[in-house]
Design a protein around this motif. Structure first.
Motif, PDB file in Angstrom:
ATOM      1  N   GLN A  92       0.045   1.117   0.205  1.00  7.74           N
ATOM      2  CA  GLN A  92      -0.238   2.142  -0.798  1.00  7.74           C
ATOM      3  C   GLN A  92       0.867   3.192  -0.857  1.00  7.74           C
ATOM      4  OE1 GLN A  92      -1.620   1.898   2.131  1.00  7.74           O
ATOM      5  NE2 GLN A  92      -1.635   3.942   3.071  1.00  7.74           N
ATOM      6  N   LEU A  93       1.583   3.370   0.264  1.00  6.30           N
ATOM      7  CA  LEU A  93       2.683   4.329   0.293  1.00  6.30           C
ATOM      8  C   LEU A  93       3.816   3.867  -0.616  1.00  6.30           C
ATOM      9  CD1 LEU A  93       3.711   6.942   1.599  1.00  6.30           C
ATOM     10  CD2 LEU A  93       4.658   5.560   3.458  1.00  6.30           C
ATOM     11  N   ALA A  94       4.093   2.558  -0.592  1.00  6.16           N
ATOM     12  CA  ALA A  94       5.135   2.023  -1.460  1.00  6.16           C
ATOM     13  C   ALA A  94       4.783   2.252  -2.925  1.00  6.16           C
ATOM     14  CB  ALA A  94       5.330   0.535  -1.176  1.00  6.16           C
ATOM     15  N   GLU A  95       3.519   2.040  -3.260  1.00  4.92           N
ATOM     16  CA  GLU A  95       3.099   2.240  -4.645  1.00  4.92           C
ATOM     17  C   GLU A  95       3.205   3.709  -5.041  1.00  4.92           C
ATOM     18  OE1 GLU A  95      -0.794   0.669  -5.135  1.00  4.92           O
ATOM     19  OE2 GLU A  95      -0.259  -1.360  -4.463  1.00  4.92           O
ATOM     20  N   ALA A  96       2.837   4.601  -4.114  1.00  4.13           N
ATOM     21  CA  ALA A  96       2.870   6.028  -4.423  1.00  4.13           C
ATOM     22  C   ALA A  96       4.297   6.544  -4.583  1.00  4.13           C
ATOM     23  CB  ALA A  96       2.150   6.809  -3.320  1.00  4.13           C
ATOM     24  N   MET A  97       5.218   5.997  -3.783  1.00 10.71           N
ATOM     25  CA  MET A  97       6.585   6.504  -3.787  1.00 10.71           C
ATOM     26  C   MET A  97       7.496   5.811  -4.795  1.00 10.71           C
ATOM     27  SD  MET A  97       6.733   8.994  -1.573  1.00 10.71           S
ATOM     28  CE  MET A  97       5.114   9.402  -2.250  1.00 10.71           C
TER      29      MET A  97
END
Length: 897
Positions: A25-30
């Motif tokens: 989810q961090l990759a999607e957020a960033m």
């Protein structure tokens, strides 16, 4: 959803690969934030919203922020979207934001239990967190620890805002120690979310044995009494990140780091520090360390910082923190060549980017090149090379350049002179025959005189401290060798011995000459060339500082830039007349020494030297006028309607090293108090110029060329000056106008003066009367300069410099009405050429006289530089020149009859 930049992170970083796998989810957020840097505002918003309920929530939030910043900064760096400046600024900002957030949280929590820390007057106190090292410089690494020092302004105790509140008071000291421990834990403790930054507090006073936090007073006492040389190096980059009263802290730290005078002892201290690091690197086999190894980041930092420590007290622009900024300022200050700066800056960029990519691999604080195949391949790709070998080749090219520059800077001096052939002579440990042979072989034709000089020097320095005596012993043999190669070595040695005697108790100057053989050679050349140079260096030994940067010493002065530097230096001492007067004198001495060095080296024509000395005087007069006016209590306007007019050598731009200044002061102001106010201004200017301070005198002045001479008013209105010149002036005063010019002040007055000057020069004149008065004045000058010797006086005798000047002035006054171009103040040589071109005298005579005048002035300058009281030579040496000048005199005066 895949993103090319994040895919590259996964290929080039094992830590990044794990982070993306663990938190998809961090990759999607960033992914949507990779087109711009992670801003300070975005960091603060992430920490503030929603507010952290407790310490655990704070710890989690700052660690989650670090993960987000790491991912964005790394992805942008590896994709080529972010340069080095962006990466280090992002991580420095992250540290500042996290420190501020943690400090605010824990200060509030501690104050709720113990009350607010206050000084004895009840004023609130805050913790001043000082960032050291790369954090202080705004150059923080990707996986760096942060070096912090905890300070607070005043001692005192905590107290609640409400006296009835149930709190347990603490001393400020104990409160801030607890707060510092909480801050360190918030950043460095490892949790399930990792850590933010490792915190290192060992740079604080007394190191690990010192208190975690201390007041400003304790810091000041420590720095004054116990501060060590390496701590000066450490405090260069110190930057307060929180709290207040930063200016007060700067006043404590600045004199410890940046000394007012030449501080060459710092050079050896930094070299010793580097040697210790090199030994540690060798012991741990860290040759592949891109920071500490040969040609690494540390050597670039040391190269910049040694100049900061030595020269930063005098050149305030060097009191900066970022390494690349300092390198740039070194070029602007003339202390480093542009080529060297560019090579070091390119190497710094390469090495820092490589350092980051090493740390990207596993988010580890390391600067070692990896030795496993996988890591090497990842590193080569992240640096944009086809393979590891190509990357190492590029790395070696940069490191070799860094090493070359570093070794040129830090190569250890030959302090052990036992093997030098002249050591026995200096120490008196050889027999008379051997001594005589050694000295004669070194170039001395009077060994007895040399030994007498050395004996006197040994006697005069017998009570020096042992360390200073060792430096002197190391300096004398190479100095004796260099002096022996000069045209008159015994005289040069006497001047050198006098200088050494005067500086012997300030061992830093002896260290300078021992550290820099090039500086020693330059000094000897100056001493050999001129007793005047020897006198000014002996009286003002801080000028030796200028000899350590030959590229600066020999650079053509940029007077616009130098004027700005002088202005800034004077602004640094507002209201301090003594400091400003000394700053003006030091500026003159430094610029004069540089011109003298270029003159002795044959790099300046006499005309170019005179122009530069005139520009120097103009610059100093301009600032003197401005400072005197600003300090005048009776001034009635912001900008004076006042101008300084230069006559004589200043007006004609023919100044020599020791020339006085012929000045006239004009004003154009209808205020009824103007005469009185501007008279006080003129007196103040004259005092600033002529007062003898510990830094010497600026200029001797001659104010007798004003209307009515010494009996006239010190300042004249433009109207009165015009009336005097048109109706009352003597002819010689009109002659003097041919070499007069506006120097500084109100440009409108300067324009008015120039218009009047040209009007006066172009007045119609009776040729016979003009000739009679010029000849009469020339005879008076002859009578006032009797030469009873058998030598020819280059200036005053018939066929000399004054004859040429009188001929030119006569031609100007006679022909200017018909040839107004002769009113231009372009110098005697150009005016002679113009009279020849106009057919006023034969062109061949005009050109020959111009060449003769140039040669006479060149010879006069050389003789004066050698220390002679009079510029006189054997008549046979200048027979042709005298005949040429006499031919001009005959042509001009016969044509007038």
């Amino acid at each position: 959803m895949s993103h090319p930049a994040l895919d590259r992170v996964a290929r080039c970083s094992r830590f990044g690969r794990r982070l993306l796998a663990a938190q998809p989810q961090l990759a999607e957020a960033m992914a949507g934030q990779l087109d711009q840097p992670f801003s300070r505002k975005a960091m603060q918003t992430f920490l503030d919203e929603p507010p952290c309920a407790d310490e655990a929530a704070l710890h989690q939030r700052v660690r989650q922020l670090r993960q987000r910043v790491w991912l964005v900064a790394t992805a942008r760096d590896l994709a080529g979207s972010a340069d080095l400046a962006e990466v280090v600024a992002t991580y420095s900002t992250l540290a500042e934001v996290c420190i501020a957030a943690a400090l605010e949280f824990h200060h509030a929590a501690l104050a709720a239990r113990h009350g607010e820390p206050r000084d004895e007057q009840g004023r609130p106190q805050q913790l001043v967190v000082v960032g050291m090292g790369k954090l202080g410089g705004g150059e923080l690494n990707v996986s760096s620890d942060i070096d912090l020092i905890y300070l607070y302004p005043e001692e005192g105790d905590t107290a609640a805002d409400d006296p009835a509140a149930p709190v347990r008071p603490l001393s400020n000291h104990e409160f801030f120690i607890r707060l510092g421990r909480k801050l360190a834990a918030a950043l460095s403790e490892a949790t399930a979310d990792g850590y933010v930054f490792r915190v290192d507090l060992r740079l604080r006073p007394w190191g690990e044995s010192g208190p975690f936090a201390m007041g400003f007073a304790m810091l000041e006492d420590y720095l004054v009494a116990q501060g060590r040389p390496w701590e000066r190096y450490a405090w260069i980059k110190a930057r307060p990140l929180t709290g207040s009263r930063h200016d007060e802290l700067a006043e404590i730290v600045r004199p410890f780091v940046f000394r007012k005078y030449l501080d060459f002892g710092a050079f050896a201290a930094i070299r010793d520090l580097h040697v210790q690091i090199q030994r540690e690197v060798a012991r741990r086999e860290m040759a592949h360390n891109v920071k500490l190894g040969p040609g690494g980041i540390r050597e670039i930092e040391f190269t910049a910082q040694v100049f900061q420590l030595i020269r930063g007290g005098q050149i305030t622009r060097l009191q900066q923190r970022p390494t690349l900024t300092v390198l740039h300022e070194l070029v602007k200050s003339g202390l480093m060549t542009s080529d060297a700066q560019q090579e070091l800056a390119a190497a710094y960029d390469f090495l820092r980017r490589l350092e980051h990519r090493i740390q990207y691999l596993d988010d580890a604080q390391t600067q070692l090149l990896p030795d496993d195949a996988e890591s090497r391949a990842m590193l080569a790709e992240s640096m944009g090379f086809p393979d590891h070998a190509a990357m190492v080749a590029a790395l070696d090219r940069h490191r070799n350049k860094v090493t070359r520059h570093f070794e040129q800077m830090f190569a250890a001096p030959q302090t052990d002179q036992n093997s030098h052939p002249l050591t026995a002579v200096c120490c008196g440990t050889t027999d008379a025959a051997a001594t005589q042979a050694l000295l004669e072989n070194a170039g001395y034709d009077d060994p007895a005189r040399v030994l007498a000089i050395l004996d006197a020097l040994r006697h005069g320095t017998a009570r020096l401290a042992e360390s200073t005596q060792l430096r002197l012993n190391a300096l004398l043999p190479p100095a004796l060798e260099i002096i022996g190669s000069q045209p008159d070595p015994a005289v040069t040695l006497e001047r050198f011995a006098a200088l050494v005697q005067s500086i012997s108790r300030r061992s830093t100057y002896l260290a300078l000459l021992a550290e820099y053989p090039a500086a020693l050679r330059q000094l000897v050349r100056l001493l050999a060339a001129s007793p005047w140079a020897a006198q000014i260096i002996t009286r003002q030994p801080q000028l030796l500082d200028e000899l350590i940067a030959p590229q600066h010493l020999m650079s053509v002065p940029d007077w616009t830039q130098l004027a700005t530097e002088l202005h800034d230096e004077l602004d640094a001492h507002p209201g301090d007349t003594e400091a400003q007067m000394d700053a003006l004198r030091r500026f003159k001495q430094v610029q004069t020494l540089r011109l003298l060095a270029q003159d002795v080296a044959g790099r300046l024509t006499l005309e170019a030297l005179s122009d530069h000395l005139s520009y120097l005087a103009d610059t100093l007069l301009n600032e003197t006028l401005a400072r005197c006016w600003s300090g005048l209590k009776t001034r009635h306007r912001d900008t004076p309607r006042f101008a300084v007019i230069g006559y004589g050598k200043l007006g004609g731009k023919e100044l020599g090293y020791a020339s006085d200044l012929d000045l006239v002061f004009l004003y154009d102001d209808t205020d009824e108090r103007a005469q009185e106010i501007y008279a006080r201004l003129a007196q103040r200017i004259n005092t600033w110029l002529g007062t003898l301070t510990p830094a010497g005198m600026l200029y001797e002045t001659d104010l007798r060329l004003r209307p009515d001479g010494a009996s006239g008013l010190l300042v004249s209105s433009t109207e009165a000056f015009r009336d005097y010149q048109l109706h009352h002036a003597w002819l010689w005063e009109h002659q003097a106008l041919s070499r007069a010019r506006f120097v500084c002040g109100d440009t409108a007055i300067g324009d008015t003066f120039e218009t009047l000057r040209r009007e006066v020069l172009c007045l119609p004149r009776d040729t016979g009367k003009l000739r009679e008065e010029v000849l009469s004045m020339r005879e008076k000058m002859h009578a006032g300069h009797i030469n009873d010797s058998d030598l020819f006086d280059l200036k005053h005798d018939s066929g000399g410099i004054v004859d040429v000047e009188f001929c030119v002035q006569y031609l100007v006054l006679r022909h200017c009405a018909a040839h107004p171009e002769l009113a231009d103040n372009v110098g005697n040589i150009a005016l002679l050429q113009r009279t020849g071109a106009a057919g006023l005298i034969p062109a061949n005579i005009a050109q020959a006289a111009a060449d003769a005048y140039r040669e006479l002035r060149r010879r006069q300058h050389a003789i004066k530089l050698s220390g002679a009281d009079y510029a006189r030579v054997a008549p046979a040496e200048v027979e042709t020149i005298r005949d040429t000048v006499r031919a001009l005199w005959t042509q001009v005066m016969q044509a007038a009859s």
